[in-house]
Write a protein that holds these residues in place. Structure first.
Motif, PDB file in Angstrom:
ATOM      1  N   PRO A   1       0.792  -1.236   0.000  1.00 33.20           N
ATOM      2  CA  PRO A   1       0.000   0.000   0.000  1.00 33.20           C
ATOM      3  C   PRO A   1       0.817   1.275   0.000  1.00 33.20           C
ATOM      4  N   HIS A   2       2.100   1.198   0.362  1.00 26.45           N
ATOM      5  CA  HIS A   2       2.889   2.425   0.500  1.00 26.45           C
ATOM      6  C   HIS A   2       3.332   2.956  -0.853  1.00 26.45           C
ATOM      7  N   ASN A   3       2.926   4.163  -1.155  1.00 30.42           N
ATOM      8  CA  ASN A   3       3.275   4.819  -2.400  1.00 30.42           C
ATOM      9  C   ASN A   3       4.488   5.712  -2.169  1.00 30.42           C
ATOM     10  N   TYR A   4       5.556   5.490  -2.946  1.00 33.79           N
ATOM     11  CA  TYR A   4       6.792   6.258  -2.791  1.00 33.79           C
ATOM     12  C   TYR A   4       6.982   7.250  -3.936  1.00 33.79           C
ATOM     13  N   ARG A   5       5.900   7.555  -4.613  1.00 34.94           N
ATOM     14  CA  ARG A   5       5.975   8.445  -5.767  1.00 34.94           C
ATOM     15  C   ARG A   5       5.286   9.773  -5.511  1.00 34.94           C
ATOM     16  N   SER A   6       4.020   9.725  -5.146  1.00 33.53           N
ATOM     17  CA  SER A   6       3.167  10.912  -5.207  1.00 33.53           C
ATOM     18  C   SER A   6       3.005  11.592  -3.862  1.00 33.53           C
ATOM     19  N   SER A   7       2.753  12.895  -3.905  1.00 35.72           N
ATOM     20  CA  SER A   7       2.497  13.664  -2.696  1.00 35.72           C
ATOM     21  C   SER A   7       1.137  13.266  -2.110  1.00 35.72           C
ATOM     22  N   PRO A   8       0.936  13.489  -0.808  1.00 32.12           N
ATOM     23  CA  PRO A   8      -0.301  13.041  -0.152  1.00 32.12           C
ATOM     24  C   PRO A   8      -1.578  13.565  -0.795  1.00 32.12           C
TER      25      PRO A   8
END
Length: 576
Positions: free
Chosen positions: A278-285
């Motif tokens: 589930p952890h996204n390391y690309r996009s801002s919150p």
């Protein structure tokens, strides 16, 4: 290096689960390629995998090349990282001569041209657009493993352009007959023939099972029934299968992709381990909020959580929405914003302008050129097929046989200058600027080469990149359809044409078709790392904003003052 370093708890679980069956439900930007390669490397490190017995399958040659490159970086050699088609073709080339005593038939290089010849035998004269559509129907029929008779029953009463289903059926039969007479296989036949060979020849199946023991499939949401059948034949009755995919990025249903194979993996394999990333390391919150809102409640959707990464001040701002009078005004506003970003120091390569269909690009290309912004249209001529690039490589190759009078980079620069590279770029837009950008990209490759590189080594490397289609990034803003943008990412993304009739596109009717458009929108949103700008225009027909914009309105903010005329359809302001 320790291949387990730097992994979050979910990635670590997936990497450590070496015995299949395993399904990794990888949310957008969650590092799935890292997980795939680290899992294979970890399996080799602990002795669970032998590299030569691992097959990693994906859908494009570029993705397969990236897998091989990352594995080499991890010290792993010998893994077979291929597309489904290249793996099937390799097996056919190996076994076919033994089974038949003859060479494998040639591969059809142009299905539309062969269809045109088949049409001639029937005294038909369909236009090229109709032939392309018939070719798509042939491809759909084959990847869905339908016979021509089944196709005829399923499409009874229909038509392809001016051709009735009955005529299309006869054209397909003529196509298959002509193909057989010429001893040719088309792209889909490669998979069908390989599957048929494995089903009918026990010794071939046994040899393949002996060669490959561990299977990993990337982008598993995109497999077709034919690819799934071939995969089952490759795996056999073993359990060493790991599939990785994201149901929310299923955008190729029209080409036969079926996300049910991913969604129902646990039902087909009751003992399967299912791991979510589930952890996204690309996009801002703020971007993730919009993406989650759009896909909430959809089958297989993974709720994205911002990964533990450092972002600049203001990167958590919500996506902006702008309404425009017409497509020209929208294009000019996007171009002005892009030019302003570049003037403020943004790298053009970190900016993309996305749209649903190619027909929307004309106004954008013109407006960006008028604003002095160089562009590259994704899906156009491949970098290494550009005439100026091929000319430059040949010239550099020729120069490499003579002793260098200057340094390596200076020599490359001199050769490129002799071919037309100037210190200052010509005006944006047009073939002259495109050629300049291509030559400048080659110079940057030379400037980035390791110290001590010779001109011969450099040209060898460039030619190897050409064979692998490992293209350098031009210093231009990218224009792309949403389909072409899948798998890519940029700091700043402009998602244009977000109006009913464009996104979702007008011919998308029914729940399934609209949901595919929703997933396309999700893909577009999740391409953005730092900022996302959404825009739409009313146009002469008085379009309404996309229903997808309406759904995420609480996760966006208006890009125009509250007092500006709104027209009544888009009045809610969010994020203030």
């Amino acid at each position: 290096m320790n291949v387990l370093d730097g992994l979050d708890e979910h990635q670590l679980e997936a990497v450590r689960t070496l015995r299949g069956p395993v399904a990794v439900m990888a949310g957008a930007g969650s590092g799935k390629t890292r997980v795939i390669t680290r899992r294979i490397a970890h399996g080799v490190d602990v002795g669970a995998f032998s590299p030569g017995r691992v097959m990693a399958l994906t859908f494009t040659s570029k993705a397969a090349g990236e897998l091989r490159g990352r594995l080499r970086t991890l010290g792993i050699e010998g893994v077979s990282a291929r597309t489904f088609h290249s793996a099937a073709l390799a097996q056919l080339n190996y076994f076919w001569p033994t089974l038949t005593g003859d060479a494998l038939p040639a591969i059809v290089d142009n299905k539309v041209r062969l269809l045109a010849h088949a049409a001639d035998t029937l005294r038909l004269d369909p236009d090229r657009a109709t032939l392309r559509e018939v070719a798509s129907h042939i491809e759909w029929r084959k990847v869905r493993m339908r016979t021509i008779d089944q196709y005829a029953r399923e499409h009874a009463g229909g038509a392809v352009g001016p051709l009735s289903t009955a005529v299309v059926v006869e054209l397909q039969r003529a196509y298959e007959q002509l193909k057989d007479e010429r001893r040719q296989l088309d792209f889909e036949d490669v998979l069908l023939a390989c599957a048929g060979m494995l089903e009918s020849e026990d010794r071939v199946a046994a040899a393949v099972h002996e060669q490959y023991r561990h299977f990993t499939v990337d982008e598993y949401q995109d497999v077709s029934p034919l690819q799934q059948r071939l995969l089952e034949l490759w795996v056999g009755d073993r359990q060493d299968l790991c599939v990785v995919g994201d149901a929310s990025q299923t955008i190729y249903s029209f080409a036969g992709a079926d996300a049910r194979f991913l969604l129902e993996f646990g039902h087909r394999h009751p003992d399967a381990r299912v791991v979510e990333l589930p952890h996204n390391y690309r996009s801002s919150p703020g971007i993730l909020s919009a993406a989650n809102q759009l896909m909430r409640g959809r089958p297989g959707s993974v709720e994205l959580v911002a990964g533990d990464v450092h972002r600049g001040v203001g990167d958590d701002l919500l996506p902006m929405v702008a309404e425009h009078r017409d497509e020209i005004a929208e294009a000019r506003a996007v171009a002005a914003s892009v030019a302003e970003r570049i003037a403020a120091g943004a790298d053009p390569r970190a900016i993309a302008v996305l749209y649903r269909a190619h027909g929307q690009s004309a106004e954008l290309i013109e407006a960006l050129a008028d604003a002095g912004v160089p562009t590259t249209v994704l899906g156009g001529t491949r970098f290494f097929d550009i005439p100026e690039v091929r000319q430059a490589i040949m010239a550099l190759r020729g120069a490499s046989v003579a002793p260098l009078e200057n340094g390596f980079v200076d020599t490359v620069r001199d050769v490129l200058r002799s071919l037309g590279l100037t210190d200052q770029p010509p005006p944006a837009g047009g073939a002259v600027r495109d050629a300049w950008e291509a030559r400048a990209a080659l110079l940057r490759l030379a400037e980035e080469a390791p110290e001590g590189t010779t001109l011969r080594e450099f040209t060898d490397d460039v030619m190897a990149r050409a064979r692998a289609q490992d293209e350098p990034a031009l210093r231009t803003v990218t224009l792309a359809t949403l389909h072409a943008a899948k798998g890519l990412e940029w700091d700043h993304v402009y998602l244009t044409g977000m109006a009913e009739g464009l996104l979702p596109i007008g011919y998308a009717t029914g729940f399934e078709a609209i949901d595919e458009e929703r997933r396309l929108t999700y893909v577009g949103i999740t391409r953005a790392r730092r900022t996302l700008s959404l825009s739409w225009s009313r146009g002469s027909r008085g379009r309404e904003p996309s229903r997808f914009l309406q759904e995420i309105r609480t996760c966006t903010r208006d890009a125009v003052p509250r007092s500006a005329p709104r027209g009544g359809a888009w009045t809610r302001r969010g994020g203030d």
